[in-house]
Scaffold this motif. Structure first.
Motif, short mmCIF file in Angstrom:
data_model
loop_
_atom_site.label_atom_id
_atom_site.label_comp_id
_atom_site.label_asym_id
_atom_site.label_seq_id
_atom_site.Cartn_x
_atom_site.Cartn_y
_atom_site.Cartn_z
N GLU A 109 0.84 -1.19 0.00
CA GLU A 109 0.00 0.00 0.00
C GLU A 109 0.88 1.24 0.00
OE1 GLU A 109 -2.95 0.42 3.05
OE2 GLU A 109 -4.13 -1.15 2.14
N ASP A 110 0.60 2.13 -0.91
CA ASP A 110 1.43 3.30 -1.07
C ASP A 110 0.72 4.56 -0.62
OD1 ASP A 110 3.65 4.08 -3.85
OD2 ASP A 110 4.05 3.72 -1.74
N ALA A 123 -7.82 -1.00 -5.75
CA ALA A 123 -7.86 -2.11 -4.80
C ALA A 123 -7.37 -3.40 -5.47
CB ALA A 123 -9.27 -2.30 -4.25
N VAL A 124 -7.78 -3.63 -6.72
CA VAL A 124 -7.33 -4.82 -7.46
C VAL A 124 -5.83 -4.74 -7.68
CG1 VAL A 124 -7.42 -5.99 -9.70
CG2 VAL A 124 -9.54 -5.29 -8.56
N LEU A 125 -5.33 -3.57 -8.07
CA LEU A 125 -3.89 -3.41 -8.29
C LEU A 125 -3.12 -3.63 -6.99
CD1 LEU A 125 -3.86 -0.37 -10.75
CD2 LEU A 125 -3.35 -2.77 -11.27
N ALA A 126 -3.65 -3.14 -5.88
CA ALA A 126 -2.98 -3.32 -4.58
C ALA A 126 -2.93 -4.80 -4.22
CB ALA A 126 -3.70 -2.52 -3.49
N ALA A 129 -0.30 -6.38 -6.28
CA ALA A 129 1.03 -6.00 -5.79
C ALA A 129 1.39 -6.82 -4.55
CB ALA A 129 1.07 -4.51 -5.49
N ARG A 130 0.43 -7.00 -3.65
CA ARG A 130 0.68 -7.82 -2.45
C ARG A 130 1.01 -9.25 -2.84
NH1 ARG A 130 -3.53 -4.57 -0.48
NH2 ARG A 130 -5.11 -6.11 -0.97
N ALA A 131 0.26 -9.81 -3.78
CA ALA A 131 0.51 -11.18 -4.22
C ALA A 131 1.89 -11.29 -4.87
CB ALA A 131 -0.58 -11.63 -5.19
N THR A 132 2.25 -10.29 -5.65
CA THR A 132 3.57 -10.28 -6.30
C THR A 132 4.67 -10.22 -5.25
OG1 THR A 132 2.66 -9.21 -8.26
CG2 THR A 132 5.04 -9.02 -7.93
N VAL A 185 15.46 -7.78 -7.24
CA VAL A 185 15.70 -8.55 -8.46
C VAL A 185 14.56 -9.55 -8.68
CG1 VAL A 185 17.21 -10.29 -9.53
CG2 VAL A 185 18.21 -8.27 -8.42
N GLN A 186 14.17 -10.23 -7.61
CA GLN A 186 13.08 -11.21 -7.70
C GLN A 186 11.78 -10.53 -8.14
OE1 GLN A 186 13.68 -14.50 -7.00
NE2 GLN A 186 11.62 -15.08 -7.53
N LEU A 187 11.51 -9.34 -7.63
CA LEU A 187 10.30 -8.62 -8.02
C LEU A 187 10.33 -8.28 -9.51
CD1 LEU A 187 9.85 -6.31 -4.91
CD2 LEU A 187 8.19 -8.01 -5.74
N VAL A 188 11.48 -7.86 -9.99
CA VAL A 188 11.61 -7.54 -11.42
C VAL A 188 11.42 -8.81 -12.25
CG1 VAL A 188 13.22 -6.77 -13.21
CG2 VAL A 188 13.04 -5.49 -11.07
N GLU A 189 12.05 -9.92 -11.81
CA GLU A 189 11.91 -11.17 -12.54
C GLU A 189 10.47 -11.67 -12.56
OE1 GLU A 189 14.68 -13.89 -10.78
OE2 GLU A 189 16.41 -12.93 -11.75
#
Length: 197
Positions: A109-110, A123-126, A129-132, A185-189
């Protein structure tokens, strides 16, 4: 063949007798205690942590109880002692799961608390993002997850994390810095983007 007699004249052994035998190394005696109290242990874990995995909490509690059995007083009742261990294990698992979820929410959450409620699209994007973030953390090595988890999931200070992990405070800083780098790095991958710079 090694075996244990679990009955005396057709009657089941008392808990104290099984505990004495288990304390002297008879594993089958402890297995009988597990069979005897498994259902109530799982129910206790489920009551303490309804959203948790009650079976895993109960199983881990039995392992911990076995490790502590040498310190158990034979004249004390076994069931309450065991269920206290089960409740503590379930409570610890519940807190741990709550902290992990809380971290994911805080990190993903930003927005500030005084911001307006997010739109359905936000909300869907958040949630995505949490799942990612959670997928990226789960993709890290054990020691990276441990240091990130200790600092952020458990919300420990560097000094507390150092004590909990049994490492110097400076090592916490350096390991955390490297782990966060690997997490980026993992997030980018996971996002399918380039990892180079």
């Amino acid at each position: 063949m090694y075996s244990v007699r679990l009955t005396v004249e057709g009657r089941p052994l008392e808990d104290a007798q099984l505990i004495e035998r288990a304390q002297s190394g008879e594993v089958m005696a402890y297995e009988e205690l597990v069979r005897r109290y498994q259902d109530v242990a799982v129910r206790t874990a489920h009551i303490v942590s309804p959203d948790g995995d009650a079976e895993d909490a109960a199983q881990e509690a039995f392992v911990k109880a076995y490790a502590a059995l040498s310190r158990f007083r034979i004249d004390a009742p076994f069931r309450p002692w065991l269920l206290r261990i089960v409740a503590n294990e379930a409570r610890n698992r519940r807190r741990s799961a709550g902290r992990r979820a809380g971290l994911a929410l805080r990190v993903a959450e930003d927005r500030r608390p005084d911001d307006a409620a997010p739109s359905p699209e936000s909300a869907v994007l958040a949630r995505e993002a949490r799942a990612t973030l959670l997928a990226a953390i789960n993709g890290l090595r054990d020691d990276d997850r441990e240091i990130i988890g200790t600092r952020y999931f458990l919300d420990l200070s560097e000094a507390e994390a150092a004590e909990a992990l049994g490492i110097p405070r400076g090592t916490v800083k350096s390991r955390l810095s490297r782990a966060l780098g690997r997490l980026r790095v993992q997030l980018v991958e996971n996002d399918g983007g380039p990892t180079g710079g």
